[in-house]
Design a protein around this motif. Sequence first.
Motif, mmCIF file in Angstrom:
data_model
loop_
_atom_site.group_PDB
_atom_site.id
_atom_site.type_symbol
_atom_site.label_atom_id
_atom_site.label_comp_id
_atom_site.label_asym_id
_atom_site.label_seq_id
_atom_site.Cartn_x
_atom_site.Cartn_y
_atom_site.Cartn_z
ATOM 1 N N ASN A 1 -27.368 71.414 -42.607
ATOM 2 C CA ASN A 1 -26.573 72.507 -42.191
ATOM 3 C C ASN A 1 -25.386 72.716 -43.148
ATOM 4 O O ASN A 1 -24.920 73.677 -43.410
ATOM 5 N N LEU A 2 -24.668 71.351 -43.148
ATOM 6 C CA LEU A 2 -23.671 71.507 -44.000
ATOM 7 C C LEU A 2 -23.819 71.763 -45.484
ATOM 8 O O LEU A 2 -23.121 72.410 -46.296
ATOM 9 N N LYS A 3 -25.102 71.623 -45.952
ATOM 10 C CA LYS A 3 -25.460 71.793 -47.289
ATOM 11 C C LYS A 3 -25.440 73.353 -47.354
ATOM 12 O O LYS A 3 -25.370 73.951 -48.341
ATOM 13 N N ASN A 4 -26.011 73.788 -46.361
ATOM 14 C CA ASN A 4 -26.325 75.525 -46.557
ATOM 15 C C ASN A 4 -24.796 75.966 -46.323
ATOM 16 O O ASN A 4 -24.616 77.234 -47.093
ATOM 17 N N GLU A 5 -23.860 75.454 -45.700
ATOM 18 C CA GLU A 5 -22.547 76.185 -45.598
ATOM 19 C C GLU A 5 -21.839 75.808 -47.059
ATOM 20 O O GLU A 5 -21.011 76.836 -47.117
ATOM 21 N N LEU A 6 -21.877 74.672 -47.598
ATOM 22 C CA LEU A 6 -21.749 74.632 -48.988
ATOM 23 C C LEU A 6 -22.203 75.428 -49.840
ATOM 24 O O LEU A 6 -21.308 76.065 -50.807
ATOM 25 N N ALA A 7 -23.247 75.756 -49.857
ATOM 26 C CA ALA A 7 -23.902 76.805 -50.779
ATOM 27 C C ALA A 7 -23.475 78.265 -50.580
ATOM 28 O O ALA A 7 -23.343 79.016 -51.545
ATOM 29 N N THR A 8 -23.369 78.408 -49.453
ATOM 30 C CA THR A 8 -22.742 79.912 -48.958
ATOM 31 C C THR A 8 -21.355 79.950 -49.540
ATOM 32 O O THR A 8 -21.297 81.076 -50.139
ATOM 33 N N LEU A 9 -20.295 79.072 -49.555
ATOM 34 C CA LEU A 9 -19.060 79.081 -49.965
ATOM 35 C C LEU A 9 -19.119 79.025 -51.647
ATOM 36 O O LEU A 9 -18.303 80.026 -52.118
ATOM 37 N N SER A 10 -20.132 78.513 -52.057
ATOM 38 C CA SER A 10 -20.042 78.504 -53.675
ATOM 39 C C SER A 10 -20.678 80.070 -54.138
ATOM 40 O O SER A 10 -20.120 80.357 -55.064
ATOM 41 N N LYS A 11 -21.375 80.525 -53.400
ATOM 42 C CA LYS A 11 -22.002 81.912 -53.877
ATOM 43 C C LYS A 11 -20.791 82.828 -53.624
ATOM 44 O O LYS A 11 -20.628 83.723 -54.349
ATOM 45 N N THR A 12 -20.025 82.575 -52.612
ATOM 46 C CA THR A 12 -19.084 83.650 -52.328
ATOM 47 C C THR A 12 -18.021 83.594 -53.398
ATOM 48 O O THR A 12 -17.275 84.513 -53.967
#
Length: 731
Positions: free
Chosen positions: A152-163
Amino acid sequence: MIFKDIKPDLIYVELQSVIKDLINTIDASEVETTDKEIAKFSRNILNELDANIASELDKLKVNSEWNTFTVAFYGETNAGKSTIIETLRILLLEPQKVSSQKKFNELVTSLNIDSASFEKIKKEIVELKDNKTILEQSLNSVKDKSNEQLSNLKNELATLSKTIESKLAAFNIFQKMWHFFSKLPEEAQLVTKQEQFENTKLILDENVAQVESEVTENDERYNAACLQLDHMQGELEKLVPYADGAIIGDGRSDYTLDSQSYSMQGDESTFTVLDVPGIEGKEEKVRESIWSAVHKAHAVFYVTSKAAPPQTGDDKNKGTLEKIKEHLGDQTEVYSIYNKRITNPLQLQKSQLVSDSELASLAELDTKMTEQLGENYQGTKSLCGLVGYLAAANCLVAGSADHKRKEKFLKDNNEQYLLDYCGFTELKQFLVCDLIKDHKVKIIKANFNKANQVLKGVCGSITALRDEKFEPLHNKLNQEIGSASGQLDIALSSLKSRLLASVGTSVDKFKSSVRKSVYSEIENNISNDDFKYELKSSISRAQSQFDDSLPEAINIQLNEFGKEVNFIVERFQKHAGELLDAYSSFETNVIASNFSISVDIDKGFNVAGIIGSVVGAVALAFSGVGIAALAIGAVGVVISFAKSIGSLFNSSYKMSQQKKTTDDNIYKIAGELESTAKTNIDEAFKELEENIDTIKFSLKTPIEHTALINKILSISIENLYKTSRQLDKEL
């Protein structure tokens, strides 16, 4: 012979001496015959009889026990004999058992392994095994949760990086220059989120590591416990040779191949218990062991696991019932033990060990056993060997099958109750008190009875040999001889009739020849002088013909008679030979099978010589000087005419007188011919009958032989039974 006056253990020697004297007496007084073959055969029977009795008595002597009362437990394979004996060994403190139990307990102490510690480690292994499963499930759960959080944390980091990437891509040149001095909020969030991921991962890894450590620790404890259990089991194996139940079979057929002996203490004296191999396994392996044990025993317990009479056999195999009769027929005290199988404690809830239906079946068993063993059979006792053994056993290897079963049966019952319920308390008391009471008298009675049974068995075999072989052979040979003798008598009577008929025929021919010849001349009106001449001439010619033809006819009848007698004798020999062949093969417990009948009925007596002498004797009576010549010489030819003038002038009257004279002479001579021939036949038949009697006598040879053998056998039976009855009386 007064057997009670001799030392008991010398009974076998004394009996052999008595039997040998009896046989020698029979041999000297009865086997008196000129026939060497039959004398040899009869003596061989007596010698074989003597050798057989001596052999059986020697076996008894070798296997007999005169000092210690001995009880044999005998019966079917896997019926539980050894289980019952092992229980008695424990209850009666049998020395070998006491010694093995002492070693067992000493080993238990030195090994410092008791049932509680063994069960504790086994319980610990089970708990550790179950705990391992729980820990592994917990580890998997922790790993799954950790992976889920990190994912879940990896997914949140990936989302922030894309934003961030998306916004930066949309900036113009001024925004990009400004971004150099002022970061996006998402970039600050990304840093914070990365720190959170690292911290979370560290915590989760620690959690997984902790659970893995617990799993590892549990595995180590489990492995250590298994090693400890293996060590314990290895140590416990040292107890097995000394544990209770070592003599009990494992279910395999023929587990017990040799009889085992155990000494036990009774109220009055010690006694020996024999564990006998089963009678329904591979009997060729244990036959001698069984015989040795039952010959040594003074009382026998027949053990069966079936509440039913023993089964009978068939033409190919002996049944249990036949084996019991064979093995225990000479015992003075036999009991049955019904060993009921109980494997579940629930079966102990019944009020009595044996049900009513089982009691009814056991009554049938008692009836069958009484039929086989008579008054020596004493009835049935019921036990449960397995449960009684488990109750009595106190040296069992921890963790063994017997140890587990003992715990199962003792869960709701105590040892004494189980021993009472299963019949061992009663059996123990019976053995140490009632059974061995007056044991010295019982020992002598049992051993004397076995010796006596040898005599009775031999008598039975000899009786069967006489009644089933020699007596039927004697009777059938007698029938054959009666038939042959009757046929010879008929043949002899028929011969005499035929000889007389031949004489009659020859006489008729003589009369006809003379009459025809003389009458023919008379018809020619011959003179009286010519008539006299012609009459004498015709009689002379007929005489020659008669003396030539009658011996020939007689010889034909005699030859036929010879053939007939030969046929009768040969047929008798054939039938007698077939009978001898049919009865020549016999086998009993007394006479060996290769000892075949060799009663020579003198098949080669000279029947042809006897018949030849008969034929010669009769033929001689009709040879030499002819009968006709003798008869005519005896009566002469008488020619006389009545004095009458008419005969001179009347030819018819003359001719009638001539014919009358002819007939008178013919009848006179014919009468003398028949009388002379009959006299010669009668004289010759005296010798003929003597020779036929000789043949009849020769045919009686096998009857005399079989009669002599039957006499010898009957005397042997009578004398042996007399000795047996004397032994019975003294017992």
